[in-house]
Design a protein around this motif. Structure first.
Motif: not given
Length: 742
Positions: A367-370, A379-382, A403-405, A413-415
């Motif tokens: 799990x990396x944070x960019x 992403x939660x706002x759809x 990928x989750x904003x 995201x997951x590498x």
């Protein structure tokens, strides 16, 4: 209608429907009167109470509005020349009951006196249908549709309009009438319909739809036509009914951000995008026109899916509005605008500032944070735009998953797996050899690329040379983030890590209750922890986690504070969830235990060369090694006459519970002052533990003592010495050594 008879008639026998008004003696157009037309009092015989119908030679019939308007709308009885009367013999009777003589069609009687219609039509009410484009006006009497003059009719937003700028004047249209001419139906010209639909203030509903009518706007059907009574713009008439489409509603816009160059596919959910029932009333067979605007710019393509869903392609944006929430409009029929303020943002090119961690397991799923800028809505706002994250090396593009904003400046995201790539890359580096003596007589010898030749007679010739060799460096992946077709790259951003390997640990021992800083060397241990960008790290010693584990030297050294269970253990390092492919041995000691002499008194003959003093320790499993210092010093014996006093060290090693020291005995070699008398000449030395130094843990608080008894020989007979004699042998024996005979 005034009827004059040649004798008195009985008013009560009048049957109005038996009377016909027609256009000639032999009619082509005729209208039988209805029962709604009624007799009124004869002017010669007024009935003050209005309850008795007077009999007379003159009968007055008040025509009903239906009969009057029908006759007028039929366009006869406009003058005395086209007004005739016929009646049947059942119309009325005289006072004796004799029926009136009938007047047949073909012999109809022309009117004797004709009074023309001088009443002007008055607008009673009207309705406006902006879907089909019809407005319907109700008058007090029939009107002539052919006399309609559109430019004399205007709509305005309020009842009182003082400026022509606040009104819309019609330009055309077609007309028809119904309800015997009292209702005018105007089908608006296309341009008038469009203008009213799209006007910003007029005809937005019943309360903004008012009608003004000028004189000459329309006339009635009289021979000398009467102009309509004007409806002044200062007292305009509000519509009694209004029909148009509903405003659309906007519930959600997704994505709510996109490429500033346009071209983003955007979905809107809401209501009122088709309005099929109302659209079925339109003069047009096409679907309901829907327009979408973003910040006033019209979307180049809109597809209405159903009444609740549509999709459009965003138009390009002006540079001045990048990264600013803008208004989205949905416009129904080019007229009804519904606005959703601050609901769509044109994103400039995204920026990556950092990735954390900067290394992760080669198998992926780290799990990396960019962090960066302009990643769009969470992403939660759809409502996020299309987004992808990938790791790139050469032509290899490996996409991130999940990928989750999280916000406009953070995503994770997951590498992917990097197992298809080499983790070490060969690179050529320049090398330079050391200069050395040469043999070139000129003294100017030059070295080759290998640096093996070069000469000079003075021995200082230069045989240095340059070359290249291969080194291997870690693989570094570029990071690419793409937001709605706009991409940005952070070069050499991420390093796939092989499984960690351990080499050695220093120190490799510790004490059970004291955290000890240890250094673990190895390979593939990851970036330095202090960067804040390292992957997860844990060090386990037989399942107990080492405290504050950090990578102190990139890939090579880990430091942590060990606090492990007693005994031999194994160290395992876990980097980014991947355990090391080997372990290192480690020992944790308990306290050294309790050290004591194994007896309170040690006995030795004065003839012995040494006295061995034993110590024991009482300790648990895996006690710490310890150094014990014992001192032998004078008691009743004297040193060095009886023994050599001094301090002696002994060590309790790992898992050692018994140790000793040797004290040198010198009594046997001392010049005797007299005969030995056994016990009477015994002497004792003092023994004490003066120091206990455990390798780990605390030292023993109390130090033990003991005695060393040096037992003297017998050389004469005393109470403690016995002389034994036997053939061939005689000796003195200490009584305490002689067995008691039964």
């Amino acid at each position: 209608l005034i009827l004059t008879f040649d004798e008195t008639v009985m008013a009560s026998t009048l049957a109005v429907p038996q009377i016909t008004i027609q256009d000639a003696a032999a009619s082509t157009t005729a209208h039988p009167l209805s029962a709604a037309s009624t007799i009124v009092l004869s002017p010669q015989h007024p009935d003050l109470h209005g309850t008795v119908t007077a009999d007379s030679t003159v009968i007055v019939v008040q025509l009903s509005s239906f009969d009057r308007d029908t006759i007028e709308n039929t366009r006869f009885s406009t003058t005395a020349l086209n007004t005739f009367l016929a009646l049947t013999n059942r119309t009325i009777a005289d006072m004796s009951g004799n029926p009136v003589v009938a007047i047949e069609n073909g012999s109809a009687v022309r009117v004797n006196l004709f009074t023309r219609d001088a009443n002007a039509p008055v607008v009673v009410s009207y309705t406006l249908d902006l879907i089909y484009g019809v407005f319907t006006v109700h008058f007090t009497k029939p009107v002539d549709p052919s006399s309609y003059r559109p430019t004399y009719w205007s709509f305005q937003a309020t009842a009182n309009s003082s400026s022509a700028l606040d009104r819309y004047v019609l330009t055309g249209g077609t007309t028809a009438t119904e309800d015997i001419g009292r209702t005018l139906i105007v089908t608006l010209a296309d341009e008038d319909l469009a203008a009213l639909q799209r006007h910003t203030s007029i005809a937005k509903g019943m309360n903004s739809t008012f009608l003004a009518v000028l004189p000459f706007a329309i006339t009635d059907l009289a021979q000398a036509s009467n102009n309509v009574v004007a409806v002044d713009a200062a007292a305009a008439l509000r519509t009694s009914w209004f029909l148009y489409y509903e405003h659309a509603t906007i519930a959600r816009i997704a994505p709510s951000a996109g490429n500033y160059q346009g071209g983003t596919t955007v979905y809107i959910t809401g209501a009122g995008f088709t309005q099929l029932t109302l659209r079925g009333l339109s003069r047009y067979a096409t679907p309901l026109p829907i327009t979408v605007r973003v910040d006033g710019h019209v979307a180049p393509w809109v597809d209405v899916i159903d009444d609740n869903n549509l999709v459009f392609i965003s138009p390009p944006a002006n540079e001045s509005v990048h990264d600013v929430p803008l208004t989205v409009d949905v416009i129904v029929d080019h007229a009804l605008t519904t606005s959703a303020p601050a609901t769509f943002t044109y994103l400039s090119t995204p920026v990556i500032t950092q990735i954390s961690p900067i290394a992760g397991r080669v198998a992926g799923n780290t799990l990396v944070t960019i962090t960066g800028l302009r990643f769009g809505p969470a992403t939660a706002t759809n409502s996020s735009p299309l987004i992808s994250v990938s790791f790139v090396f050469g032509d290899t593009d490996l996409p991130c998953s999940s990928v989750v904003v999280l916000s406009d400046d953070t995503l994770h995201c997951l590498t992917p797996s990097f197992e298809s790539l080499p983790l070490l890359l060969p690179v050529l580096v320049n090398t330079t050899s050391m200069p050395g003596p040469g043999i070139d007589p000129s003294g100017s010898g030059s070295g080759s690329g290998s640096g093996e030749s070069g000469s000079g007679i003075d021995g200082s010739g230069d045989n240095s040379g340059s070359g290249q060799e291969i080194e291997y460096v870690p693989l570094l992946m570029d990071l690419q983030v793409m937001i709605d077709r706009h991409s940005t790259t952070l070069v050499r951003a991420f390093r796939p890590l092989a499984r960690p390997t351990l080499l050695h640990v220093t120190p490799d021992i510790t004490f059970v209750s004291t955290p000890t800083l240890i250094n673990i060397s190895g390979a593939h241990l990851g970036p330095i922890t202090l960067t804040g960008l390292a992957p997860s790290l844990a060090v386990y010693i037989n399942g107990s986690e080492c405290i504050n584990a950090t990578v102190a030297a990139e890939d090579d050294v880990i430091q942590c504070y060990a606090l492990a269970p007693a005994g031999p253990t194994q160290i395992v390092v876990v980097v980014d969830g991947v355990p090391s492919n080997n372990s290192l041995g480690f020992i944790t000691y308990q306290p050294a235990g309790h050290i004591s002499f194994n007896d309170t008194t040690f006995y030795v003959s004065e003839n012995a060369s040494h006295a061995r003093i034993w110590l024991t320790r009482d300790a648990g499993f895996e006690p710490s090694p310890a150094v014990v210092t014992v001192r032998a010093f004078d008691g009743t014996a004297t040193s060095p006459e009886y023994f050599i006093a001094g301090t002696f060290n002994t060590t309790f090693g790992r898992r050692q519970y018994l140790a000793y020291i040797d004290v040198a005995i010198t009594a046997a070699g001392r010049m005797q002052q007299g005969d030995r008398k056994g016990v009477l000449d015994d002497r004792s030395a003092n023994l004490e533990v003066v120091a206990i130094l455990p390798q780990f843990g605390p030292s023993q608080p109390s130090l033990p003592t003991a005695d060393l008894d040096i037992m003297a020989d017998c050389r004469s007979v005393t109470s403690d010495c016995i002389f034994l004699s036997s053939p061939g042998q005689s000796m003195y024996v200490r009584a305490d050594n002689f067995p008691i005979m039964p």
